[in-house]
Design an enzyme around this catalytic site. Structure first.
Site, PDB file in Angstrom:
ATOM      1  CE  LYS A  87      39.831  75.224  52.703  1.00 16.04           C
ATOM      2  NZ  LYS A  87      40.467  74.141  53.457  1.00 16.04           N
ATOM      3  CD  GLU A 110      49.371  88.561  49.885  1.00 16.97           C
ATOM      4  OE1 GLU A 110      50.407  88.349  49.210  1.00 16.97           O
ATOM      5  OE2 GLU A 110      48.988  89.685  50.204  1.00 16.97           O
ATOM      6  CD  GLU A 152      55.994  78.797  46.306  1.00 18.29           C
ATOM      7  OE1 GLU A 152      54.913  78.500  45.786  1.00 18.29           O
ATOM      8  OE2 GLU A 152      56.114  79.700  47.166  1.00 18.29           O
ATOM      9  CB  CYS A 204      54.699  82.639  50.017  1.00 10.83           C
ATOM     10  SG  CYS A 204      54.112  83.634  51.380  1.00 10.83           S
TER      11      CYS A 204
HETATM   12  P1  NDP Z   1      46.563  75.065  47.868  1.00 14.59           P
HETATM   13  O1  NDP Z   1      46.591  76.327  47.108  1.00 14.59           O
HETATM   14  O2  NDP Z   1      45.907  73.870  47.263  1.00 14.59           O
HETATM   15  O3  NDP Z   1      45.808  75.285  49.276  1.00 14.59           O
HETATM   16  C1  NDP Z   1      45.658  76.504  49.948  1.00 14.59           C
HETATM   17  C2  NDP Z   1      44.259  76.599  50.552  1.00 14.59           C
HETATM   18  O4  NDP Z   1      43.277  76.626  49.491  1.00 14.59           O
HETATM   19  C3  NDP Z   1      43.854  75.410  51.422  1.00 14.59           C
HETATM   20  O5  NDP Z   1      43.004  75.837  52.461  1.00 14.59           O
HETATM   21  C4  NDP Z   1      43.119  74.534  50.436  1.00 14.59           C
HETATM   22  O6  NDP Z   1      42.245  73.592  50.998  1.00 14.59           O
HETATM   23  C5  NDP Z   1      42.347  75.566  49.655  1.00 14.59           C
HETATM   24  N1  NDP Z   1      41.890  75.107  48.342  1.00 14.59           N
HETATM   25  C6  NDP Z   1      42.378  74.081  47.586  1.00 14.59           C
HETATM   26  N2  NDP Z   1      41.676  73.964  46.440  1.00 14.59           N
HETATM   27  C7  NDP Z   1      40.730  74.928  46.469  1.00 14.59           C
HETATM   28  C8  NDP Z   1      39.701  75.316  45.565  1.00 14.59           C
HETATM   29  N3  NDP Z   1      39.528  74.695  44.415  1.00 14.59           N
HETATM   30  N4  NDP Z   1      38.912  76.366  45.896  1.00 14.59           N
HETATM   31  C9  NDP Z   1      39.093  77.031  47.053  1.00 14.59           C
HETATM   32  N5  NDP Z   1      40.045  76.680  47.960  1.00 14.59           N
HETATM   33  C10 NDP Z   1      40.856  75.662  47.673  1.00 14.59           C
HETATM   34  O7  NDP Z   1      48.022  74.728  48.287  1.00 14.59           O
HETATM   35  P2  NDP Z   1      48.621  73.271  48.679  1.00 14.59           P
HETATM   36  O8  NDP Z   1      48.309  73.068  50.090  1.00 14.59           O
HETATM   37  O9  NDP Z   1      48.136  72.214  47.742  1.00 14.59           O
HETATM   38  O10 NDP Z   1      50.161  73.493  48.446  1.00 14.59           O
HETATM   39  C11 NDP Z   1      50.711  73.277  47.146  1.00 14.59           C
HETATM   40  C12 NDP Z   1      51.781  74.281  46.850  1.00 14.59           C
HETATM   41  O11 NDP Z   1      51.232  75.603  46.864  1.00 14.59           O
HETATM   42  C13 NDP Z   1      52.920  74.350  47.847  1.00 14.59           C
HETATM   43  O12 NDP Z   1      53.861  73.378  47.660  1.00 14.59           O
HETATM   44  C14 NDP Z   1      53.433  75.751  47.584  1.00 14.59           C
HETATM   45  O13 NDP Z   1      54.261  75.742  46.450  1.00 14.59           O
HETATM   46  C15 NDP Z   1      52.182  76.534  47.308  1.00 14.59           C
HETATM   47  N6  NDP Z   1      51.665  77.197  48.524  1.00 14.59           N
HETATM   48  C16 NDP Z   1      51.933  78.509  48.704  1.00 14.59           C
HETATM   49  C17 NDP Z   1      51.521  79.133  49.854  1.00 14.59           C
HETATM   50  C18 NDP Z   1      51.807  80.568  50.092  1.00 14.59           C
HETATM   51  O14 NDP Z   1      51.920  80.974  51.242  1.00 14.59           O
HETATM   52  N7  NDP Z   1      51.893  81.383  49.063  1.00 14.59           N
HETATM   53  C19 NDP Z   1      50.824  78.434  50.922  1.00 14.59           C
HETATM   54  C20 NDP Z   1      50.555  77.047  50.618  1.00 14.59           C
HETATM   55  C21 NDP Z   1      50.978  76.487  49.460  1.00 14.59           C
HETATM   56  P3  NDP Z   1      42.749  72.115  51.441  1.00 14.59           P
HETATM   57  O15 NDP Z   1      42.861  72.218  52.858  1.00 14.59           O
HETATM   58  O16 NDP Z   1      41.701  71.163  51.054  1.00 14.59           O
HETATM   59  O17 NDP Z   1      44.027  71.835  50.728  1.00 14.59           O
END
Ligand code: NDP
Length: 458
Positions: A152, A227, A361, A261
């Site tokens: 996904k 991660e 973060e 990250c």
């Molecule tokens: P999320 O953790 O919400 O999203 C990451 C992925 O998980 C997306 O594909 C998202 O789908 C999916 N997801 C969201 N909710 C669920 C759920 N309940 N069950 C399973 N999968 C889910 O990150 P955000 O995009 O909201 O970013 C918010 C913050 O997270 C950022 O500002 C940053 O601080 C952190 N982040 C850290 C990352 C890293 O590399 N460690 C990467 C991205 C974010 P959908 O497409 O619908 O959002």
């Protein structure tokens, strides 16, 4: 449907279907059905298929990169590196099927042999910050180990993942071995996590969602690799090559507009060189070229969305410090006006380690700088966080570099460098930055189960 927007112009790039739960269930059923034939492909043939997939990706690096420029606003040079990384990771794990050895263990009354068995269907949930590399780090070892994959992408950035699935088929992967399902995390992601026949979840994203997935996975003892977030320290000692440390610091945090990250978003500078370091840092930040991502001269593009820009603003502007005042901005670079989710690279001097810009973060182009007095204080400050993903140590003293590296609670550290990720070395976090390791020679262990078989000799 989800409307995909170019974050540098806010123009519509594509309309992409949002899958529902029934579509997830159907895709998982197909991936389950494809499993036996895929795991029966001989190791040499599975290796050949992965090498062919890598070669097809190689032939489409420019196309994939252009797609990422429009979907994610990544500068074109970065986007080409990201597409090349998918190729390299597929190539690296193409060697793995023929090296999935078990053991033979001498035991009383017979022989014990172990096998590394694939898990079944692996669900990979990818965030929007590095859509291509993060997809590749999961799918390449998962497929190499004989699993089938349902991936996904983030709703905001599905285009390159969808194209990678087409390229996999073009390379000769059997149908349903690697499926990409665009859609919402709350629908597609949740269903992958709750689906009994998805045997492992590889998740990259926020600590909040990762924690939730860990909790849900417990119901089925589902395997997870997580991660999550980072708040990495860039520690600069007085004996360091200050010019090099300062010249490298902007890219270490502002690469991908800080949506990384591994971003070194806290700079700790030994007090005696603190002011000199800031003098050196300022021109390096001012000179960053922030602009159209398709321009090869651009260093930094826009943020991914208006929401993300608001989040980032909140860390700097009114009432952001621990006493409810704006954070002190030391200096900042430029950013285009007008359409697009722009935010300038910004260097702040927090009032204390209690400020949220120091603790949380930001995931945007904001870096906080604070002084420290000695080695012990540097390590204590670096470790004063729930995260532990990356970090850098700048010093000419090899003994100190090793002592500090052993003292900092973090999964990936660089000495006199800001690099974090090499596909041939393990990547992952300490503490709340994650669980498990990706990449490197041992990654396949996370995509297999060990089975031991005892054969009686009488
Ligand atoms: P999320 O953790 O919400 O999203 C990451 C992925 O998980 C997306 O594909 C998202 O789908 C999916 N997801 C969201 N909710 C669920 C759920 N309940 N069950 C399973 N999968 C889910 O990150 P955000 O995009 O909201 O970013 C918010 C913050 O997270 C950022 O500002 C940053 O601080 C952190 N982040 C850290 C990352 C890293 O590399 N460690 C990467 C991205 C974010 P959908 O497409 O619908 O959002």
């Amino acid at each position: 449907m989800h409307t995909v927007v170019d974050p540098s112009t806010e123009d519509v790039v594509a309309e992409v279907e949002s899958c529902d739960v029934a579509q997830v269930d159907a895709a998982v059923a197909r991936a389950v059905a494809a499993g036996p034939a895929w795991r029966a492909v001989s190791p040499a043939d599975r290796a050949r298929l992965l090498r062919r997939f890598a070669a097809v990706v190689d032939g489409h690096v420019y196309e994939l990169a252009d797609l990422e420029v429009r979907n994610s606003g990544h500068p074109i040079g970065n986007a080409r590196w990201e597409a090349g990384n998918v190729r390299d990771v597929l190539d690296y794990y193409a060697a793995a099927p023929e090296r999935l050895f078990g053991r033979q263990i001498p035991v009383e009354g017979g022989l014990d042999v172990t096998f590394r068995e694939p898990l079944g269907v692996v669900g990979i949930i990818v965030p929007w910050n590095f859509p291509m590399p993060i997809a590749g780090w999961g799918l390449a070892p998962a497929l190499a180990a004989g699993n089938t994959v349902v991936l996904k992408p983030a709703e905001l950035t599905p285009l390159t993942a969808l194209r990678l699935a087409e390229l996999g088929l073009e390379a000769g992967l059997p149908p349903d071995v690697f499926t990409v399902l665009p859609g919402k995390g709350s629908v597609v992601g949740e269903r992958l996590v709750s689906h009994e026949q998805v045997r492992k979840i590889v998740f990259t994203g926020s600590t909040e969602v990762g924690t939730r997935i860990l909790r849900q996975a417990a119901d089925q003892v589902k395997r997870v690799t997580l991660e999550l977030g980072g708040k990495s320290a860039n520690i600069v000692f007085a004996d360091a090559d200050l010019e090099r440390a300062a010249a490298g610091a902007p890219a270490a945090v502002f690469d991908n507009a800080g949506q990384d990250c591994c971003a070194r978003s806290r700079i700790l500078v030994q007090r005696s060189v603190h002011d000199r370091f800031l003098e050196l840092l300022e021109p390096a930040v001012i000179e960053l070229r922030v602009g159209p991502p398709a321009d090869a001269a651009t260093d930094m593009g826009p943020l991914i969305s208006a929401d993300q820009r608001e989040r980032v603003r909140g860390f700097v502007e009114s009432g952001a410090d621990a006493r409810g005042r704006p954070v002190d901005v030391a200096f900042r670079g430029s950013a285009p006006d007008g359409r697009g989710f722009w935010y300038p690279p910004t260097v702040v001097l927090p009032g204390s380690t209690a400020d949220s810009v120091w603790r949380d973060e930001v995931f945007g182009p904001v870096v906080a700088v604070l002084p420290f007095d000695d080695e012990a204080e540097a390590v204590a400050m670096a470790n004063d966080t729930h995260c532990g993903l990356s970090g850098s140590i700048w010093t000419r003293d090899v003994g100190r570099a090793l002592r500090v590296a052993r003292g900092v609670e973090s999964g990936n550290l660089s000495v006199n460098s800001n690099s974090s990720v090499r596909y041939s070395t393990p990547f992952g976090g300490f503490k709340r930055s994650g669980l498990g390791r990706e990449l490197g020679p041992d990654a396949l262990e996370a995509f297999t189960e060990v089975k031991n078989v005892f054969v009686a000799d009488d």
